[in-house]
Design an enzyme around this catalytic site. Structure first.
Site, PDB file in Angstrom:
ATOM      1  CG  PHE A 134      -2.110   0.860   1.134  1.00  0.00           C
ATOM      2  CD1 PHE A 134      -3.332   0.338   0.715  1.00  0.00           C
ATOM      3  CD2 PHE A 134      -2.042   2.216   1.440  1.00  0.00           C
ATOM      4  CE1 PHE A 134      -4.461   1.145   0.592  1.00  0.00           C
ATOM      5  CE2 PHE A 134      -3.170   3.034   1.320  1.00  0.00           C
ATOM      6  CZ  PHE A 134      -4.375   2.495   0.894  1.00  0.00           C
ATOM      7  CB  THR A 138      -3.894   6.868  -6.029  1.00  0.00           C
ATOM      8  OG1 THR A 138      -2.677   6.300  -6.509  1.00  0.00           O
ATOM      9  CG2 THR A 138      -3.584   7.916  -4.981  1.00  0.00           C
ATOM     10  CB  SER A 139      -5.287   1.142  -7.030  1.00  0.00           C
ATOM     11  OG  SER A 139      -5.863   0.277  -8.002  1.00  0.00           O
ATOM     12  CB  VAL A 268       0.997 -10.025  -8.283  1.00  0.00           C
ATOM     13  CG1 VAL A 268       0.989 -11.467  -8.698  1.00  0.00           C
ATOM     14  CG2 VAL A 268      -0.417  -9.523  -8.029  1.00  0.00           C
ATOM     15  CE1 TYR A 458      -7.603   8.685 -17.258  1.00  0.00           C
ATOM     16  CE2 TYR A 458      -9.474  10.159 -17.464  1.00  0.00           C
ATOM     17  CZ  TYR A 458      -8.588   9.450 -16.666  1.00  0.00           C
ATOM     18  OH  TYR A 458      -8.696   9.508 -15.299  1.00  0.00           O
TER      19      TYR A 458
END
Lengths: 551, 551
Positions: A134, A138-139, A268, A458
């Site tokens: 962490f 902001t993910s 991961v 975007y």
């Protein structure tokens, strides 16, 4: 190619009022407009306090972690845990406001050094604890959702104590930065050496160096400074089987570039604890300027030509007609009719806003680069004020979203990238998918990252929120957009995979791609404690979008 | 930084004679000079015909392969096999001349399509046959040595029939090229569309597109066009477990960049059959120019400033004092004393040659870029002739080496890269190691690839050959140089790993790096048929430099 003489006219000052950055609230005229546009009712939706379950961290696990980082840095209080419960996607925010189940970590652990991170991981293996690295939280794709996977508990591994500028090599223009450094602090530390990363994504105010590397972030000035992954020369990765260090040369042919396996691995495969970054002198001069082009096709063709001539401004950002209209409406300072007439007189009927920004060591250098960019491109300038307004408001997206959230708006962004020959097709496909799924809605689009071979797209979506099932409403739309993207572009240009894009990764990298990633994960994280349910989905998420409620 | 006004003077034409590219032989004066410099005796060393053992390919294997590619494309004749027996390193050439054991493949197999390559690999798994992917055979690090590993036989998988330009997307400036295309033919096919890769390494005349990707090649114009890996947007990889395709967007954050696992994998993880490449318009104008700078430190500082200001010429190549002296001596056209006086008058006592080359769409563009490069850098121009001479002779290295080989010279090159702050230290360390190992020898060095954070260093070594043990002589020197590089730079900037650098890979990427590569290999090549003994060394080579004689 367009070989006409550049038409960069300066708009008359009488045409515009003052540009005011919008932060934290919407001006009344914008709200009125929005109500009409997306059929928004007058529903205020106050937030409810989310439920925080008991911590499942066992006492032996807590003791073992406390031994590594010090007991005061293993936190199980409500505020600490709630503060690291997920990221900043629309669904995250809904859950934090009490809609749907919120995944809350069982504890927050704050290591102080790369060595401690390795030891924390080893303790987690021993005590069957999942680890969610962490940083700034902001993910927007579920990358920091506190999923336990098949483990007994889950901790948020908060990296903020890894906040040192470790070293600077001014000759080689390299800096070693710790992963927990928030971007603004990293920039302040580098500024003391006259240096900058130049990496300024919209998440800048909260995001961390480690998060940028873990997610293959791209900043607003990526055309000038490159993507974050292109700045990374070395990495230090903590894994349950030990530390892995890579880097040491500006370029190499010593086998595959393994650094690129670490960058983008989203916690991961390991926890990035330090990165060695290519840095540049801080620009003495920055110049931002607003332009308009007539229509999306001409606009994107102009950006393509700049990219292929390799004369892009450092910041290059083209809005489509809808986003341009909203930008001007939100800004509120434009005398709309006068502007329309002004543009019509210059052949611009469907204005698409193009923000260009140049950085340089001197005014002369910036002027030279500006001239190079504008040579032979047909643009109508609206002047520096528009550019400056964009710059001042560049981090306001999240705050505007907070304001809209309280007004009952379904508001989210998503993004992709593809080759130039498919940019318009992809844009149309995503728009159509979103409109089909959401009905009355506003879909805006911009290009903010351009390459010789293609560009990012975007999208910002606004619709009236479905009060009965706000999470489901967006998940249906997101799935539709993701299906539209699959086969035409990448599932993410700079937001990463997290939980939300994991179901679409196989279509992009193939079954063998997933097998390769899984084999690397088995090597570095044999018991699977690292960030379960992200990037490489396990069985519990493979069937569809990951939902903490399903656990 | 140097902010002085540029001193780019044009050398008087009376100072030089005509520049003649040296190809295939040495002029008498150069030979005399060389004899003196490295103590070369008058020994001619005629080549002996190498021994070609019986093919070990079993009849069932041969039949199975013939079924895939057609019987005429499974070749076991002496010439076919000898023609794919190793690459072009000095030791390879010695072996091909009869010194030491030559590893000859048991057969040459020529598939016609990406699908056939997959089927060939499957047949090889079934029949216990190792596979060495073979393009131009230009590896100088043992990358195409026909090692059997623990298999019953080994084939050279010659990819030359995969020679199509599959598609061109002129809008996105992308081309899909098959792996077996030799570079000159690839360029001719692209030229029909007005396009080029811009990739021109010294191996250009023979090397293939697939080889460039498999080895992370860098061309002489890498400062302008980038490294080959930076041009690769997509790959198609044949593996024993099926085909793996990657690519489709100009940039992505969809997990780690797996394309970078394939690029640089040297035939160990799969066989690259097609690549999708970013291409550019062919330049209408190319201008090459020779300069000198006073001393290595000033020269490398000048190149560093150009790289960090991002105004490098497309070709940027700085020779050290020794390489400069030899270049001028070999060229033979310079009136040496007059040149010395000319340079001394301009403060240049230890000339280091700097070749700069600019490409562009017009003379004006090239002139503009040249002015940008030269602004504020103190260089003395020796004019265009020197630049053109370099350009014409740019592929002659291998031919000059052949000539030297016949004269009893030990001649080889090696290269590395490091950050700017270590460039001079690394250069000194490698020189010292080579001189210690070889005694009387000539070590020349240049920078041919510059980055913001560092540069490559390319060494050419000449010594009198040890007639008793020529292979051993070089292996000792190479090991000494590799040890000197380890810890200071990368073991290879653009030659790749092959057999020769494999023992040093662990020091660079760590034990975990090797474990990660091995796990990927187990996933894609579970029985280990692909290019044994390269990149990831097995037990039979782990103890030292791989030698086919050890098998």
């Amino acid at each position: 190619m367009c070989h006409t003489v550049a038409v960069t006219e300066r708009i008359d000052h009488t045409l515009r009022g003052s540009w005011t950055p919008v932060a934290g609230s919407l001006p009344p005229h914008a709200l009125r407009w929005l109500r009409e546009r997306i059929g928004l009712g007058d529903v205020r939706t106050p937030a409810r306090a989310p439920q925080v379950p008991e911590s499942l961290l066992s006492d032996p696990a807590k003791a073992a972690l406390g031994e590594v980082v010090g007991p005061g840095y293993v936190r199980v209080d409500r505020d600490s845990r709630l503060g690291r419960a997920g990221g900043l996607s629309y669904v995250d925010l809904l859950r934090q406001r009490g809609d749907g189940g919120l995944a809350v970590p069982d504890a927050v652990v704050l290591p102080a050094s790369p060595e401690q991170v390795v030891d924390v991981l080893k303790a987690c293996v021993e005590h069957d604890v999942a680890v969610v690295p962490f940083g700034g939280g902001t993910s927007v794709v579920g990358g920091v959702t506190a999923l336990r996977g098949d483990k007994a508990a889950v901790i948020a591994l908060d990296l903020h104590r890894l906040d040192r500028l470790v070293s600077v090599d001014p000759v080689s223009r390299l800096a070693v930065l710790q992963a927990g450094l928030p971007a603004p602090r990293a920039e302040r530390l580098l500024a003391a050496h006259g240096l900058t990363t130049g990496h300024v994504p919209q998440s800048y105010e909260r995001a961390t160096i480690g998060g940028f590397a873990a997610t293959r972030s791209a900043g607003q000035a990526s055309s000038g400074y490159g993507r974050f992954e292109d700045m990374v020369e070395g990495v230090r990765l903590a894994t349950p089987v030990g530390e892995w260090r890579l880097g040491g040369a500006p370029a190499s042919a010593a086998g595959p570039d393994l650094k690129r396996v670490v960058v983008g691995s989203e916690g991961v495969l390991g926890v990035i604890t330090e990165v060695s970054l290519r840095v540049r002198p801080r620009p003495a001069v920055e110049r931002y300027e607003g332009f308009v082009v007539d229509g999306w096709e001409r606009g994107s063709a102009a950006v393509r030509r700049l990219a292929q001539r390799r004369v892009l401004a450092d910041v290059t950002r083209l809005s489509d007609v809808d986003e341009t209209a909203v930008s001007l409406a939100l800004a509120g300072g434009w005398k709309t009719n006068a502007l329309k007439a002004y543009l019509r007189a210059r052949g611009v009927r469907r204005p698409c806003m193009l923000i260009l920004g140049w950085h340089g060591a001197s005014k002369a250098e910036v002027a030279r680069r500006r001239a190079e960019t504008l040579r032979g491109v047909r643009l109508v300038s609206l002047g520096k004020a528009l550019g400056e307004a964009w710059r001042h408001g560049r981090f306001n997206g999240p705050r505007q979203r907070d304001a809209l959230l309280g007004l009952g708006v379904c508001v989210e962004t998503l993004e992709t990238a593809t080759h130039w020959s498919r940019v318009s097709e992809l844009r149309a496909a995503v728009r159509e998918a979103l409109v089909d799924a959401l009905g009355d809605c506003l879909v805006m689009c911009h290009i903010s990252h351009a390459y010789e071979t293609g560009a990012s797209l975007y999208f910002t979506v606004l619709a009236a929120r479905d009060a009965a099932d706000p999470v489901g409403q967006w998940q249906v739309a997101k799935a539709a957009a993701s299906e539209a993207i699959t086969g035409l572009g990448t599932i993410s240009h700079h937001h990463a995979v997290g939980t939300d894009h994991a179901p679409y990764l196989e279509a992009e990298v193939g079954g063998l791609g997933l097998d390769v990633l899984a084999s690397v994960k088995r090597t570095l994280d044999p018991t699977g404690v690292l960030n379960p349910g992200k990037l490489l989905v396990g069985d519990f998420t493979r069937a569809g979008l990951a939902s903490p409620g399903d656990r």
